[in-house]
Design a protein around this motif. Structure first.
Motif, short mmCIF file in Angstrom:
data_model
loop_
_atom_site.label_atom_id
_atom_site.label_comp_id
_atom_site.label_asym_id
_atom_site.label_seq_id
_atom_site.Cartn_x
_atom_site.Cartn_y
_atom_site.Cartn_z
N ASP A 1 17.82 43.25 51.89
CA ASP A 1 17.80 42.84 50.48
C ASP A 1 17.61 41.33 50.38
O ASP A 1 16.89 40.84 49.52
CB ASP A 1 19.13 43.22 49.80
N VAL A 2 18.32 40.61 51.25
CA VAL A 2 18.28 39.14 51.18
C VAL A 2 17.94 38.59 52.56
O VAL A 2 18.59 38.94 53.55
CB VAL A 2 19.66 38.57 50.73
N VAL A 3 16.93 37.72 52.61
CA VAL A 3 16.62 37.00 53.85
C VAL A 3 17.00 35.55 53.65
O VAL A 3 16.67 34.94 52.62
CB VAL A 3 15.13 37.12 54.22
N ILE A 4 17.74 35.01 54.63
CA ILE A 4 18.22 33.63 54.51
C ILE A 4 17.57 32.80 55.60
O ILE A 4 17.61 33.17 56.78
CB ILE A 4 19.76 33.62 54.59
N VAL A 5 16.98 31.69 55.20
CA VAL A 5 16.27 30.84 56.17
C VAL A 5 17.21 29.71 56.59
O VAL A 5 17.57 28.86 55.78
CB VAL A 5 14.97 30.27 55.56
N GLY A 6 17.61 29.72 57.86
CA GLY A 6 18.56 28.74 58.39
C GLY A 6 19.84 29.44 58.80
O GLY A 6 20.13 30.56 58.34
N ALA A 7 20.57 28.78 59.71
CA ALA A 7 21.85 29.36 60.16
C ALA A 7 22.91 28.28 60.27
O ALA A 7 23.71 28.24 61.21
CB ALA A 7 21.66 30.08 61.49
N GLY A 8 22.91 27.36 59.29
CA GLY A 8 23.96 26.35 59.20
C GLY A 8 25.03 26.80 58.22
O GLY A 8 25.10 27.99 57.85
N ASN A 9 25.83 25.87 57.78
CA ASN A 9 26.95 26.19 56.89
C ASN A 9 26.48 26.77 55.56
O ASN A 9 27.02 27.77 55.09
CB ASN A 9 27.77 24.91 56.66
#
Ligand SMILES: Cc1cc2nc3c(=O)[nH]c(=O)nc-3n(C[C@H](O)[C@H](O)[C@H](O)COP(=O)(O)OP(=O)(O)OC[C@H]3O[C@@H](n4cnc5c(N)ncnc54)[C@H](O)[C@@H]3O)c2cc1C
Length: 493
Positions: A5-13
């Motif tokens: 459903d949701v793709v998030i770009v980055g893996a920081g805070n």
């Protein structure tokens, strides 16, 4: 049907806060990280984990740090850091340019977001030592910065990663988002590159949390200005402005202080990018207790203008503007016990000597006569009537100098003396994308919402201008990451 459903770009805070918030709403979430796992976590991993938020008193601290003993509470004055103080700090240091709506969300959201993080399993502890010195048996916190995450930045990212794993969020490493996919006006996924091959990942919405453009030397020089290619990057090499570029390519509006950034004094021989083995150790933040001189041997800035938290982020630029883009920080034996732990790392550009004359001989690139003359004038100008107190703005100042020192002015006259060479270390850029403060949805150039696209963290513009109150980067990412994640999970196909 799309797998996510949701793709998030980055893996920081910011990214993980968005991921947790979206997952809470039942969304199937994928986190994309361009770095390999060992280097993942962006700038967030490089931090000390210091995090600014509004609190009314010791009860709020206790809620967030249930491990604090009665004995610790007894010997500590946590004071208060009210929402009004947080607003005042944000408006004052940004010279009244912070976007009022973004700032209001940040300040009012700070305490609830800290409680939410705590409930998720992120642990906090008081920043004894860096933000409070023990005087007459008691610690007193100053500068509105009181808590840090357990294990600093690495501890924070590891905790986020574990929470994500436990709640069923997928994370893919070494996977770079290279472009946004659209269906009509709506963003419906990202194109990624993994092991040299391009793939499409579709989703109902996308959250960009991929950091600023500080590690892109060409953009840095283009937007911050000539000379910025010479700055060292304090943190991750992966924040090259990809998220900002991808959004601009589909017509997103840009916002904020594009020629501004957070930059500090850091070791002059620090590497091009941050080193996770050293973390934030290249920074040199104890200058309020000493003086800084440039290649002419002259002071060029009020080292004691304010608490360190309110000056350090703008003094990197001032150092970059000096001849040879460097300075030396000088301390005498009276205060070396107050120097932060970063002064004791192995990779440090340091000289020491029993006398000032011998110190001057060792300080490479500095005009010896100018330096000794400057020190004599400075020592003469110190108002020794006012007692020195590192826990408060003590008003112990110089008199009659062209470049004053307003607080903590000690004479530099007791050997052995120490000097540390610093250059400019950029932390992150201030310019970025324009978002709706209530939903963190990205706006287009007509200031209309771009369906399916959200953004949080460093790559959002309008929050910081010129300067920054220490510890606000993490809370900014947390507050807007949480908002972006929750809103992105509501998007219907
Ligand atoms: C040395 C240092 C010390 C600091 N200390 C503090 C502190 O104590 N307290 C504080 O509040 N702030 C501190 N900061 C600032 C703070 O790190 C940042 O403001 C904050 O962490 C930014 O969070 P973010 O999630 O927006 O970005 P980041 O944490 O940088 O995350 C961005 C992520 O995006 C990834 N990425 C980039 N491009 C792509 C792409 N195309 N595809 C996929 N992934 C991509 C990166 O690899 C990274 O994982 C410090 C910064 C540094 C460098």
């Amino acid at each position: 049907m799309a797998k996510y459903d949701v793709v998030i770009v980055g893996a920081g805070n910011a990214a993980f806060c968005a991921a947790h918030a979206a997952r809470e709403k039942g969304a199937r979430v994928l986190v994309l990280e361009c770095a390999p796992e060992a280097e993942s976590g962006g700038n967030s991993r490089f931090t000390a984990g210091a995090i600014r938020f509004a609190y009314e008193g010791v009860d709020d601290i206790r809620t967030l740090c249930p491990d604090l003993s009665d004995e610790q509470i007894e010997i500590t004055d946590f004071g208060t850091y009210t929402k009004d103080q947080f607003y005042d700090d944000m408006f004052r240091v940004t010279r009244y340019r912070t976007d009022p709506e973004l700032c209001e969300k940040l300040v009012t959201g700070s305490a609830p977001t800290m409680r939410w993080l705590h409930e998720k399993g992120i642990r906090f502890m008081p920043i004894y030592g860096r933000q409070a010195f023990k005087i007459d048996g008691r610690f007193k916190f100053w500068g509105g910065l009181t808590l840090e995450t357990w294990g600093g930045g690495p501890g924070l990212v590891d905790a986020h990663t574990q929470i994500a794993k436990n709640s069923g969020i997928d994370t893919r490493y070494s996977t770079r988002a290279v472009g946004l996919i659209r269906d009509g006006m709506a963003v419906t996924g990202v194109q990624i590159r993994h092991k040299g091959v391009l793939h499409d990942i579709t989703a109902k919405s996308v959250v960009l949390a991929s950091g600023g453009f500080q590690s892109n030397v060409e953009w840095r020089t283009r937007y911050l200005g000539p000379g910025w290619e010479l700055a060292k990057v304090r943190g991750t090499r992966f924040n090259t402005g990809d998220g900002i570029r991808m959004a601009m390519e589909i017509g997103a509006s840009t916002y904020g202080n594009w020629s501004g950034c957070h930059a500090v004094g850091c070791d002059n021989n620090a590497p091009e990018f941050g080193d996770l083995n050293v973390g934030d150790g290249f920074q040199k933040h104890s200058y309020p207790w000493g003086i800084m001189v440039n290649a002419h041997g002259r002071r060029f800035v009020d080292e004691g203008a304010d608490f360190r938290n309110y000056t350090y982020a703008k003094y990197g630029r001032v150092i970059l503007e000096q001849p040879d883009q460097m300075a030396w920080q000088i301390f005498d034996a009276k205060i070396t016990h107050l120097l932060r732990d970063e002064y004791r790392i192995k990779m440090v550009t340091k000289v020491s000597a029993p006398t000032l004359e011998e110190l001057a001989d060792k300080m490479e690139g500095v005009d010896r006569a100018g330096f000794l003359d400057e020190l004599a004038q400075y020592n003469e100008a110190v108002n020794t009537e006012i007692p020195f107190d590192p826990n408060v703005k003590d008003g112990r100042c110089t008199n009659g100098l062209v470049v004053p020192k307003s607080n903590w002015a000690n004479q530099i006259n007791e050997g052995p003396f120490e000097a540390y060479q610093v250059g400019c270390g950029i932390t992150f850029t201030f310019g970025g994308l324009r978002i709706d403060p209530n939903t963190a949805q990205v706006l287009d150039q007509g200031h209309d919402l771009i369906p399916g696209l959200y953004a949080a963290g460093e790559l959002v513009g309008g929050v910081f201008y010129f300067n920054y109150p220490g510890g606000t980067g993490l809370i900014n990412g947390a507050v807007f990451g949480r908002i972006a994640g929750a809103a992105s999970a509501e998007v219907k196909e």
